[in-house]
Design a protein around this motif. Sequence first.
Motif, PDB file in Angstrom:
ATOM      1  N   ARG A  13       0.858  -1.185   0.000  1.00 30.88           N
ATOM      2  CA  ARG A  13       0.000   0.000   0.000  1.00 30.88           C
ATOM      3  C   ARG A  13       0.891   1.231   0.000  1.00 30.88           C
ATOM      4  O   ARG A  13       1.863   1.308   0.749  1.00 30.88           O
ATOM      5  N   TYR A  14       0.512   2.220  -0.805  1.00 25.50           N
ATOM      6  CA  TYR A  14       1.307   3.442  -0.850  1.00 25.50           C
ATOM      7  C   TYR A  14       0.424   4.624  -1.227  1.00 25.50           C
ATOM      8  O   TYR A  14      -0.706   4.456  -1.714  1.00 25.50           O
ATOM      9  N   LEU A  15       0.945   5.811  -0.961  1.00 22.51           N
ATOM     10  CA  LEU A  15       0.277   7.045  -1.344  1.00 22.51           C
ATOM     11  C   LEU A  15       0.896   7.524  -2.646  1.00 22.51           C
ATOM     12  O   LEU A  15       2.070   7.883  -2.700  1.00 22.51           O
ATOM     13  N   GLU A  16       0.093   7.535  -3.687  1.00 20.00           N
ATOM     14  CA  GLU A  16       0.563   7.957  -5.018  1.00 20.00           C
ATOM     15  C   GLU A  16       0.318   9.452  -5.187  1.00 20.00           C
ATOM     16  O   GLU A  16      -0.814   9.920  -5.109  1.00 20.00           O
ATOM     17  N   VAL A  17       1.387  10.207  -5.393  1.00 20.42           N
ATOM     18  CA  VAL A  17       1.304  11.654  -5.598  1.00 20.42           C
ATOM     19  C   VAL A  17       1.720  11.941  -7.042  1.00 20.42           C
ATOM     20  O   VAL A  17       2.813  11.573  -7.471  1.00 20.42           O
ATOM     21  N   ARG A  18       0.833  12.628  -7.769  1.00 22.53           N
ATOM     22  CA  ARG A  18       1.135  13.001  -9.148  1.00 22.53           C
ATOM     23  C   ARG A  18       0.832  14.488  -9.331  1.00 22.53           C
ATOM     24  O   ARG A  18      -0.149  15.005  -8.772  1.00 22.53           O
ATOM     25  N   VAL A  19       1.672  15.158 -10.145  1.00 20.15           N
ATOM     26  CA  VAL A  19       1.531  16.609 -10.304  1.00 20.15           C
ATOM     27  C   VAL A  19       1.598  16.989 -11.778  1.00 20.15           C
ATOM     28  O   VAL A  19       2.142  16.257 -12.620  1.00 20.15           O
ATOM     29  N   GLU A  20       1.031  18.160 -12.046  1.00 23.52           N
ATOM     30  CA  GLU A  20       1.122  18.775 -13.367  1.00 23.52           C
ATOM     31  C   GLU A  20       1.459  20.250 -13.189  1.00 23.52           C
ATOM     32  O   GLU A  20       0.823  20.938 -12.373  1.00 23.52           O
ATOM     33  N   GLY A  21       2.450  20.730 -13.935  1.00 23.86           N
ATOM     34  CA  GLY A  21       2.805  22.133 -13.884  1.00 23.86           C
ATOM     35  C   GLY A  21       3.360  22.547 -12.542  1.00 23.86           C
ATOM     36  O   GLY A  21       3.852  21.724 -11.750  1.00 23.86           O
ATOM     37  N   GLU A  22       3.254  23.847 -12.241  1.00 19.00           N
ATOM     38  CA  GLU A  22       3.768  24.413 -11.006  1.00 19.00           C
ATOM     39  C   GLU A  22       2.611  24.715 -10.048  1.00 19.00           C
ATOM     40  O   GLU A  22       1.506  25.024 -10.474  1.00 19.00           O
ATOM     41  N   ASP A  23       2.906  24.645  -8.753  1.00 28.48           N
ATOM     42  CA  ASP A  23       1.942  25.082  -7.762  1.00 28.48           C
ATOM     43  C   ASP A  23       1.961  26.610  -7.684  1.00 28.48           C
ATOM     44  O   ASP A  23       2.860  27.271  -8.208  1.00 28.48           O
ATOM     45  N   VAL A  24       0.984  27.175  -7.008  1.00 27.38           N
ATOM     46  CA  VAL A  24       0.873  28.626  -6.913  1.00 27.38           C
ATOM     47  C   VAL A  24       2.090  29.240  -6.243  1.00 27.38           C
ATOM     48  O   VAL A  24       2.600  30.276  -6.656  1.00 27.38           O
ATOM     49  N   PHE A  25       2.600  28.582  -5.197  1.00 27.99           N
ATOM     50  CA  PHE A  25       3.675  29.159  -4.400  1.00 27.99           C
ATOM     51  C   PHE A  25       5.011  28.445  -4.588  1.00 27.99           C
ATOM     52  O   PHE A  25       5.850  28.444  -3.693  1.00 27.99           O
ATOM     53  N   GLY A  26       5.211  27.837  -5.724  1.00 34.79           N
ATOM     54  CA  GLY A  26       6.491  27.194  -5.978  1.00 34.79           C
ATOM     55  C   GLY A  26       6.361  25.693  -6.121  1.00 34.79           C
ATOM     56  O   GLY A  26       5.352  25.190  -6.630  1.00 34.79           O
ATOM     57  N   PRO A  27       7.368  24.936  -5.658  1.00 38.20           N
ATOM     58  CA  PRO A  27       7.348  23.476  -5.821  1.00 38.20           C
ATOM     59  C   PRO A  27       6.128  22.850  -5.149  1.00 38.20           C
ATOM     60  O   PRO A  27       5.640  23.327  -4.120  1.00 38.20           O
ATOM     61  N   HIS A  28       5.658  21.799  -5.749  1.00 40.31           N
ATOM     62  CA  HIS A  28       4.540  21.060  -5.159  1.00 40.31           C
ATOM     63  C   HIS A  28       4.940  20.464  -3.814  1.00 40.31           C
ATOM     64  O   HIS A  28       6.117  20.148  -3.566  1.00 40.31           O
ATOM     65  N   SER A  29       3.951  20.312  -2.935  1.00 40.29           N
ATOM     66  CA  SER A  29       4.241  19.807  -1.597  1.00 40.29           C
ATOM     67  C   SER A  29       3.084  18.971  -1.086  1.00 40.29           C
ATOM     68  O   SER A  29       1.939  19.115  -1.517  1.00 40.29           O
ATOM     69  N   VAL A  30       3.388  18.087  -0.122  1.00 41.20           N
ATOM     70  CA  VAL A  30       2.385  17.324   0.595  1.00 41.20           C
ATOM     71  C   VAL A  30       2.847  17.225   2.043  1.00 41.20           C
ATOM     72  O   VAL A  30       4.033  16.975   2.304  1.00 41.20           O
ATOM     73  N   GLY A  31       1.926  17.488   2.976  1.00 41.67           N
ATOM     74  CA  GLY A  31       2.268  17.471   4.394  1.00 41.67           C
ATOM     75  C   GLY A  31       1.449  16.461   5.163  1.00 41.67           C
ATOM     76  O   GLY A  31       0.316  16.138   4.787  1.00 41.67           O
TER      77      GLY A  31
END
Length: 674
Positions: free
Chosen positions: A563-581
């Motif tokens: 089991r894992y948490l799959e994180v996928r992104v497109e483009g840039e976030d509003v405030f810079g690099p994408h993040s997950v907390g």
Amino acid sequence: MRMTLWVARAGFLLTLVGVSACESGPPPTGLEAPSPAVDAIGLAELTRLDHLARFKRSVKVGAFSSYDRTGGNDDGFSGAYSFIRQDAEGLVLAELDGPGAIYRIWTPTPTDDVFAFYFDGEDEPRLEIPFRQLFTGEREPFVSPIVGYGAGGFYCYLPITFERSIKIVARAETLQFYQINYALYPDDVELGTFDGYAAPESRALLATAVELFEAAGEDVSASAAPAGVELLTERTSVSLAPASSVTLFETDQGGRIAGLRLGPASAFAGKVRDVIIRIFWDGDEQPAVLSPVGDLFGYSWGDPAMRSVVAGTAGDTNYLYLPMPFDESARIELTSERAEGPPLDVEVEVVWTRIPREPDEGRFYALWRRENPTIDGEPFTFLDTQGRGHIVGAVLQAQGFESAQTGFFEGDDQAILDGELVIHGTGSEDFFNGGWYNVTGRWMSRVSLPLSGCLDYNNALGRSAGYRFMLTDAYAFRTSARLTIEHAPTENRLPTDYASVVYFYSEERPTMAFELPGEAERRVSGPDRILFRPGWSVPIDSFSFRGMTVTKVQEPIDGVDTRYLEVRVEGEDVFGPHSVGFRCELPEAGTYAVSIEALGGPDQATVQLFRNERAEGQAVDLFREARQPVGPLRLAELEFAEGENAVLLKLSGTNDRSSGQGVDLTGLVFERVP
């Protein structure tokens, strides 16, 4: 001097003005305790707590359940053992000759299938009700909170009595988990057969029971003493110095304690378990109650956690309303085993009456035990004693030695009474009226119900704790009692740290030793390595404002179901690099080395831990040419607080060869740095 007391429905507040006080005068001349033993059976047992001290008139207590008869762990999952036999109507779940009563029905898997209750050999069922409506409170007389649900389980405590016999049939093809507790009585006991409690006197009893169940956290001491007696209230303030003992209450005449309130509750919180309560009856040199203070009132690893009808914490005050009758003397002591530090300022109230113990009553006992580790191949033992009495409650704090693993809570409870295995449970949280640990909204967080609840569940710390008190469903015994619980799905092979308090009444002093280990052996311990698995139930604190998807996935990786948490992104976030907390709860403050475990692959990003917009430690590149497990990979060493901490990961870059910017996170690892 005097101190004032304010009691509110929301809780109990003790405000000290002086040192000690005693309210009320001597009891009226000739006052005697009533002894309606015959009447205190069935619905009447739910109306008053003073009935708890009386020996049970039952000749046998037991339970039907869906436990795996082969010794395996299929305790209701498949339904293979969820009936005692089948007939043309459906699944027969229970069948008994009376007189007797069904006192508890529990399940974590209610359905809308109809249950038919046949009484006294009648051809037609007197009661037909969808299984679910036994617990929801929508069908009289199955009213809340005599019935209810929470912490993943559904319970019914409405007594269902029968004079000659009962048969319960589920009109269903399959059923999963269930437990049905019962008691059988001598032929001369007239219970009456269940009639829906339609008579006015029955409705009045039911209303009184509802009022009592709704009073969790309130002063119910009047219910723990015989009706109509005058109660005395003694209030005392003491200062408990390190390495000393103080007497909180003492009398050299017979009577009964109906309520004990001790505060402030926060004074007894913490991981050391170094303040001990002892209660003595009738000149016995050995204590009848022996426990760290907090654990007696349902603390969970040092934190006040329980709020039941009969015991727990309300506001900043601990309370205990189990009746405690004695013949000629009583003494309550506190002992501090702290080597140094300021004294503890303690406030106590004892509510009691000068009505001594009756011949049909037992003395109250409560014993704290710990097995750390548990015994390989043997279940954990709450109580093992000879004599006559009945068990009325148990609290358990269970902690594994491996983070993110609580499989030990698959273990079943068992009660061997008078040499016979009469109760076999279906899982540890099931014993506490719960269900489905590590499932959000179920056995996953602290829940207090009138008689049972989840004190804590923390998968990362390997912890699970619960409580259950028994009014009508007390485990009565005449010659011996052994109450145990397994610490593994089968065979008791998972080493664990189990600590318990068992509450019971006994005619004579219990034969089990009342001993406490040394302070070091009582102390709460936390794991040095803590694993949070985002693919399960780790709370997400935050993630990118846009262009990010977060998905929980389960798939086989190298032959292992992962089991894992799959994180996928497109483009840039509003405030810079994408993040997950994430929100990560730690058992103690200190320095921890933080690492991640992930699935490396050709589309994976570079990850770094950030705090207050500052990059900490080093970035970790998760790119691999082939998909494979990686880690633990060290991110940083940082100071963290005890309790919940926000941990922010940023996708800070991408390997030149990576085809994407993803993260497949299997674990966050915190290792304590000395």
